[in-house]
Design a protein around this motif. Sequence first.
Motif, PDB file in Angstrom:
ATOM      1  N   LEU A 314     -52.504 -49.351 -38.132  1.00  0.00           N
ATOM      2  CA  LEU A 314     -52.452 -49.388 -39.587  1.00  0.00           C
ATOM      3  C   LEU A 314     -51.019 -49.571 -40.070  1.00  0.00           C
ATOM      4  CD1 LEU A 314     -53.876 -49.151 -42.289  1.00  0.00           C
ATOM      5  CD2 LEU A 314     -53.602 -46.672 -42.145  1.00  0.00           C
ATOM      6  N   ARG A 315     -50.080 -48.848 -39.446  1.00  0.00           N
ATOM      7  CA  ARG A 315     -48.686 -48.993 -39.851  1.00  0.00           C
ATOM      8  C   ARG A 315     -48.186 -50.402 -39.543  1.00  0.00           C
ATOM      9  NH1 ARG A 315     -43.341 -45.501 -37.851  1.00  0.00           N
ATOM     10  NH2 ARG A 315     -41.838 -46.756 -39.060  1.00  0.00           N
ATOM     11  N   ARG A 316     -48.640 -50.953 -38.457  1.00  0.00           N
ATOM     12  CA  ARG A 316     -48.221 -52.318 -38.097  1.00  0.00           C
ATOM     13  C   ARG A 316     -48.719 -53.317 -39.147  1.00  0.00           C
ATOM     14  NH1 ARG A 316     -48.017 -54.509 -31.957  1.00  0.00           N
ATOM     15  NH2 ARG A 316     -47.455 -56.700 -32.377  1.00  0.00           N
ATOM     16  N   LYS A 317     -49.933 -53.098 -39.639  1.00  0.00           N
ATOM     17  CA  LYS A 317     -50.454 -53.970 -40.682  1.00  0.00           C
ATOM     18  C   LYS A 317     -49.662 -53.800 -41.980  1.00  0.00           C
ATOM     19  CE  LYS A 317     -54.496 -54.996 -43.495  1.00  0.00           C
ATOM     20  NZ  LYS A 317     -55.904 -54.669 -43.833  1.00  0.00           N
ATOM     21  N   VAL A 318     -49.322 -52.551 -42.315  1.00  0.00           N
ATOM     22  CA  VAL A 318     -48.539 -52.296 -43.529  1.00  0.00           C
ATOM     23  C   VAL A 318     -47.192 -53.005 -43.455  1.00  0.00           C
ATOM     24  CG1 VAL A 318     -47.325 -50.514 -44.844  1.00  0.00           C
ATOM     25  CG2 VAL A 318     -49.667 -50.104 -44.064  1.00  0.00           C
ATOM     26  N   LEU A 319     -46.510 -52.889 -42.315  1.00  0.00           N
ATOM     27  CA  LEU A 319     -45.212 -53.537 -42.162  1.00  0.00           C
ATOM     28  C   LEU A 319     -45.347 -55.054 -42.232  1.00  0.00           C
ATOM     29  CD1 LEU A 319     -42.217 -53.203 -41.740  1.00  0.00           C
ATOM     30  CD2 LEU A 319     -42.604 -53.026 -39.277  1.00  0.00           C
ATOM     31  N   SER A 320     -46.417 -55.582 -41.649  1.00  0.00           N
ATOM     32  CA  SER A 320     -46.647 -57.027 -41.726  1.00  0.00           C
ATOM     33  C   SER A 320     -46.881 -57.463 -43.163  1.00  0.00           C
ATOM     34  CB  SER A 320     -47.849 -57.410 -40.856  1.00  0.00           C
ATOM     35  OG  SER A 320     -47.632 -57.072 -39.502  1.00  0.00           O
ATOM     36  N   LEU A 321     -47.648 -56.664 -43.918  1.00  0.00           N
ATOM     37  CA  LEU A 321     -47.891 -56.993 -45.325  1.00  0.00           C
ATOM     38  C   LEU A 321     -46.602 -56.945 -46.133  1.00  0.00           C
ATOM     39  CD1 LEU A 321     -51.220 -55.052 -45.981  1.00  0.00           C
ATOM     40  CD2 LEU A 321     -50.925 -57.533 -46.042  1.00  0.00           C
ATOM     41  N   LEU A 322     -45.728 -55.979 -45.842  1.00  0.00           N
ATOM     42  CA  LEU A 322     -44.455 -55.897 -46.565  1.00  0.00           C
ATOM     43  C   LEU A 322     -43.598 -57.129 -46.301  1.00  0.00           C
ATOM     44  CD1 LEU A 322     -43.464 -52.128 -46.130  1.00  0.00           C
ATOM     45  CD2 LEU A 322     -44.101 -53.297 -48.244  1.00  0.00           C
ATOM     46  N   TRP A 323     -43.531 -57.552 -45.053  1.00  0.00           N
ATOM     47  CA  TRP A 323     -42.738 -58.739 -44.748  1.00  0.00           C
ATOM     48  C   TRP A 323     -43.379 -59.990 -45.336  1.00  0.00           C
ATOM     49  CZ3 TRP A 323     -37.971 -58.322 -43.823  1.00  0.00           C
ATOM     50  CH2 TRP A 323     -37.446 -57.276 -43.047  1.00  0.00           C
ATOM     51  N   ALA A 324     -44.693 -60.034 -45.365  1.00  0.00           N
ATOM     52  CA  ALA A 324     -45.369 -61.177 -45.985  1.00  0.00           C
ATOM     53  C   ALA A 324     -45.093 -61.215 -47.487  1.00  0.00           C
ATOM     54  CB  ALA A 324     -46.873 -61.099 -45.723  1.00  0.00           C
ATOM     55  N   TYR A 325     -45.040 -60.039 -48.111  1.00  0.00           N
ATOM     56  CA  TYR A 325     -44.712 -59.981 -49.544  1.00  0.00           C
ATOM     57  C   TYR A 325     -43.275 -60.433 -49.780  1.00  0.00           C
ATOM     58  CZ  TYR A 325     -43.122 -57.859 -53.885  1.00  0.00           C
ATOM     59  OH  TYR A 325     -42.534 -57.644 -55.110  1.00  0.00           O
ATOM     60  N   LEU A 326     -42.334 -59.926 -48.975  1.00  0.00           N
ATOM     61  CA  LEU A 326     -40.938 -60.297 -49.158  1.00  0.00           C
ATOM     62  C   LEU A 326     -40.716 -61.786 -48.879  1.00  0.00           C
ATOM     63  CD1 LEU A 326     -39.241 -57.210 -47.452  1.00  0.00           C
ATOM     64  CD2 LEU A 326     -39.377 -57.689 -49.899  1.00  0.00           C
ATOM     65  N   GLY A 327     -41.476 -62.335 -47.944  1.00  0.00           N
ATOM     66  CA  GLY A 327     -41.335 -63.748 -47.616  1.00  0.00           C
ATOM     67  C   GLY A 327     -42.182 -64.663 -48.471  1.00  0.00           C
ATOM     68  N   ARG A 328     -42.960 -64.073 -49.400  1.00  0.00           N
ATOM     69  CA  ARG A 328     -43.839 -64.851 -50.275  1.00  0.00           C
ATOM     70  C   ARG A 328     -44.744 -65.767 -49.454  1.00  0.00           C
ATOM     71  NH1 ARG A 328     -39.383 -66.740 -54.894  1.00  0.00           N
ATOM     72  NH2 ARG A 328     -38.444 -64.686 -55.176  1.00  0.00           N
ATOM     73  N   VAL A 329     -45.271 -65.208 -48.378  1.00  0.00           N
ATOM     74  CA  VAL A 329     -46.116 -65.976 -47.461  1.00  0.00           C
ATOM     75  C   VAL A 329     -47.540 -65.987 -48.001  1.00  0.00           C
ATOM     76  CG1 VAL A 329     -47.008 -66.114 -45.115  1.00  0.00           C
ATOM     77  CG2 VAL A 329     -44.652 -65.361 -45.512  1.00  0.00           C
ATOM     78  N   GLU A 330     -48.123 -67.158 -48.100  1.00  0.00           N
ATOM     79  CA  GLU A 330     -49.516 -67.296 -48.516  1.00  0.00           C
ATOM     80  C   GLU A 330     -50.422 -66.990 -47.331  1.00  0.00           C
ATOM     81  OE1 GLU A 330     -52.739 -67.476 -50.555  1.00  0.00           O
ATOM     82  OE2 GLU A 330     -50.779 -67.776 -51.540  1.00  0.00           O
ATOM     83  N   LEU A 331     -51.255 -65.932 -47.460  1.00  0.00           N
ATOM     84  CA  LEU A 331     -52.070 -65.464 -46.340  1.00  0.00           C
ATOM     85  C   LEU A 331     -53.434 -66.137 -46.265  1.00  0.00           C
ATOM     86  CD1 LEU A 331     -51.224 -61.641 -46.481  1.00  0.00           C
ATOM     87  CD2 LEU A 331     -50.192 -63.429 -45.063  1.00  0.00           C
ATOM     88  N   GLU A 332     -53.779 -66.961 -47.259  1.00  0.00           N
ATOM     89  CA  GLU A 332     -55.015 -67.736 -47.248  1.00  0.00           C
ATOM     90  C   GLU A 332     -56.252 -66.856 -47.100  1.00  0.00           C
ATOM     91  OE1 GLU A 332     -54.510 -70.496 -44.094  1.00  0.00           O
ATOM     92  OE2 GLU A 332     -52.863 -71.586 -45.071  1.00  0.00           O
ATOM     93  N   ASP A 333     -56.174 -65.668 -47.664  1.00  0.00           N
ATOM     94  CA  ASP A 333     -57.308 -64.738 -47.660  1.00  0.00           C
ATOM     95  C   ASP A 333     -57.180 -63.886 -48.920  1.00  0.00           C
ATOM     96  OD1 ASP A 333     -58.656 -62.103 -47.234  1.00  0.00           O
ATOM     97  OD2 ASP A 333     -59.240 -63.022 -45.341  1.00  0.00           O
ATOM     98  N   PRO A 334     -58.152 -63.937 -49.821  1.00  0.00           N
ATOM     99  CA  PRO A 334     -58.018 -63.197 -51.094  1.00  0.00           C
ATOM    100  C   PRO A 334     -57.783 -61.702 -50.899  1.00  0.00           C
ATOM    101  CG  PRO A 334     -59.854 -64.743 -51.200  1.00  0.00           C
ATOM    102  CD  PRO A 334     -59.391 -64.731 -49.778  1.00  0.00           C
ATOM    103  N   THR A 335     -58.478 -61.102 -49.927  1.00  0.00           N
ATOM    104  CA  THR A 335     -58.325 -59.660 -49.704  1.00  0.00           C
ATOM    105  C   THR A 335     -56.926 -59.334 -49.182  1.00  0.00           C
ATOM    106  OG1 THR A 335     -60.685 -59.448 -49.227  1.00  0.00           O
ATOM    107  CG2 THR A 335     -59.255 -57.651 -48.522  1.00  0.00           C
ATOM    108  N   LEU A 336     -56.445 -60.118 -48.226  1.00  0.00           N
ATOM    109  CA  LEU A 336     -55.118 -59.868 -47.663  1.00  0.00           C
ATOM    110  C   LEU A 336     -54.029 -60.129 -48.701  1.00  0.00           C
ATOM    111  CD1 LEU A 336     -55.468 -61.393 -44.082  1.00  0.00           C
ATOM    112  CD2 LEU A 336     -55.609 -58.987 -44.768  1.00  0.00           C
ATOM    113  N   ASN A 337     -54.207 -61.159 -49.520  1.00  0.00           N
ATOM    114  CA  ASN A 337     -53.231 -61.412 -50.576  1.00  0.00           C
ATOM    115  C   ASN A 337     -53.195 -60.261 -51.571  1.00  0.00           C
ATOM    116  OD1 ASN A 337     -51.797 -63.808 -50.135  1.00  0.00           O
ATOM    117  ND2 ASN A 337     -53.540 -65.064 -50.746  1.00  0.00           N
TER     118      ASN A 337
END
Length: 710
Positions: A314-337
């Motif tokens: 879970l923490r690994r997913k949280v950290l990945s989401l934080l980096w995706a937010y900072l990088g403005r990465v489009e995750l191509e999934d409405p729930t993940l976005n």
Amino acid sequence: MSTDYNYDEQGQFFPFFVLTISGLVTLPLTYSLLKPNKGLENTAPRISSDFKSKNADVVEGQKRKHRRQERKVKRFFTVLLGYAVMGWMIYLIIVTARVTPKIWDPYDILQISRSASEKDIKNHYKRLSLKYHPDKIRPDPALNETVESVSERFVEISKAYKALTDEEVRNNYIQYGHPDGKQSFSIGIALPKFIVTEGNGKYVLLVYGSLLGVLLPYLVGTWWYGTQRMTREKVLVASAGNLFREYEENLSEGGVIGALSSGEEFRSLLGGEKGERGSGKIERKILAGSDSEKLFTILAPADRQKLEDLDDGLRRKVLSLLWAYLGRVELEDPTLNYEKYEVAPVALSLNESFAAIALAFGNTMPILSAYRTSQNIIQAIPPGSSPLLQLPHFTPEIAQAVEGESAKLHLTVQQFMHIHEQKRRELATGPRLLSNSQYESAVSVAKQLPSLQVEKAFFKVMGERFITPGSLVQFVVKARVVPPGSSNVPEVNEIDLEDVDPDEGDLDALLGRKPAKRSKAPAEGDSKGSASDNEKLVQPPLAFGPYLARDHSPRWHLFLADGKQGKLAVPPFTFTTFERPLFNNQGEPTYAIQTFKMQFQAPPQPGQYTFVMHLVCDSYVGMDSKREVTLVVDDMARAEQIDAEDEISEPDEDSLAGQMNALKTGGLAGPTPTRPRRTRDASSEEESGTEDEDEDEATDTDTDTDTDED
């Protein structure tokens, strides 16, 4: 005498009881519900911009959800229910017939005026005796009269007559309200009788047991646990403990982001069914990236290693989401976005707690890393990226095109806006770059950013010329907001750079509630107005952060550090408002000088102490100020000696000593010039806490890529 307890059999007093209890709960809740929220984020103006990010609907939806939570929907429905109960009780009060106990009144019984004399009372009593005496009247069946009722009526008439004429009976009436003396009384209980009737006792006990044994302990326990499980920064105590364990003396911005992922708040946010779903997809996106994203370095090698070493899914997913937010990465999934934008505000709150922990340790690098992590989260920019990404429509490709592919340092927004207009437009617009409308939108936002420019910084002791060991020192910073791209910026008025000590009786100024009034009038053309015209504090615009699903009011942190040891010297002074307006009614900058002060005790030994002043805004990247300042602490004896010398003046010309001095010096009688007092120029090295005049002095603005100060 006896006491009779009776219940409200007709239910005539029960509505009053319920109305009172519900009113005691509903009215205070109504006040708290209707009381306007005076938080900074609810009262600050906004930067004017029509820019909408790709997922603006998701961001706005989360903002609305947060505002609904702040409104406390449960409290609203409780108030609504309370008013419904109160309305029902008022209706019952109106329609319920009430029996009012009749007060025993001898004048009313005799049907005589209260002003009647004793003779009139006796005559009236004789007439009533002839009319109502049991021997002279017979019961009337038509009026449902009986012999007993006729006798009781005449007894009441006789008691009333004696209460007004007989001294002993009258004393009983005056003292106890009845001619027979103290009477038995009845105590009414505002509960319907059916509650205590036989057979209902077990249900009453069940209700009382539920209220007192279950509901009340639950409410008290919930309140107490809620107050104990949260820190002053409004994060869970368990999260603060995790952040404490993640702290390191040389922690960078990337390390702070990794530490924030340990917050327990994320478990309630992403736990359950959401869990670790999509974690692998997010990691592939931020670790590999598409061709267009390779220019946008999201993770440094150490941050990548930190992510790969985490065992907690879970923490690994949280950290990945934080980096995706900072990088403005489009995750191509409405729930993940949605989750990507959901974790950022939580991380911002956790970062405040980490900053408090870093301040307790006192190491400069983690403190600066925490403040800069706040900038990164609000602007959705990875550490070390171009500050130009704060502007609307800017992408890594456009920022690189503006800065040049061979550029080693990033441009700040101020530097970008200082480029000549024609050249700046040529760099930013064109094929695969900004359109003209997008360029105008970016420039418009840049011109509204509150960039704080330090004009003067010095030390002083209120009411004293020198700083002596152990004295209470004020560090005064004079600064003004100069938005990037401002043209025709006026020169600083020297009078505005003065720091006037408040008058002895001016308690508001002494306590820092308002600035001290100047003794001199402002120079001609100075339109800023006096301090008294601007006593109302002014808020800067809300931070321009289109990717953050919260409103945030900028905060500036001013502190002094020991540059050699990398330690905190004077704790930060945080300010969120200004004493003078930043913009006039036409939206143009006022360039008004703002004064900020922090106090601390001078060192116990004389000498020169060099500090590094840091002025950090928590909302914008590349707008921090840094400079060296020197505190000069004079020896007490030397300061007293100079003061004593300054008090010695030449003799007056009209005195005998003055005439003797004129003959001795051979001069003519006339005004004798006095020796000038020794003063300290604010910009010289002798000034306590001035800027160094060396050529290699540190610049006021420090970009994210400058790591020497750490």
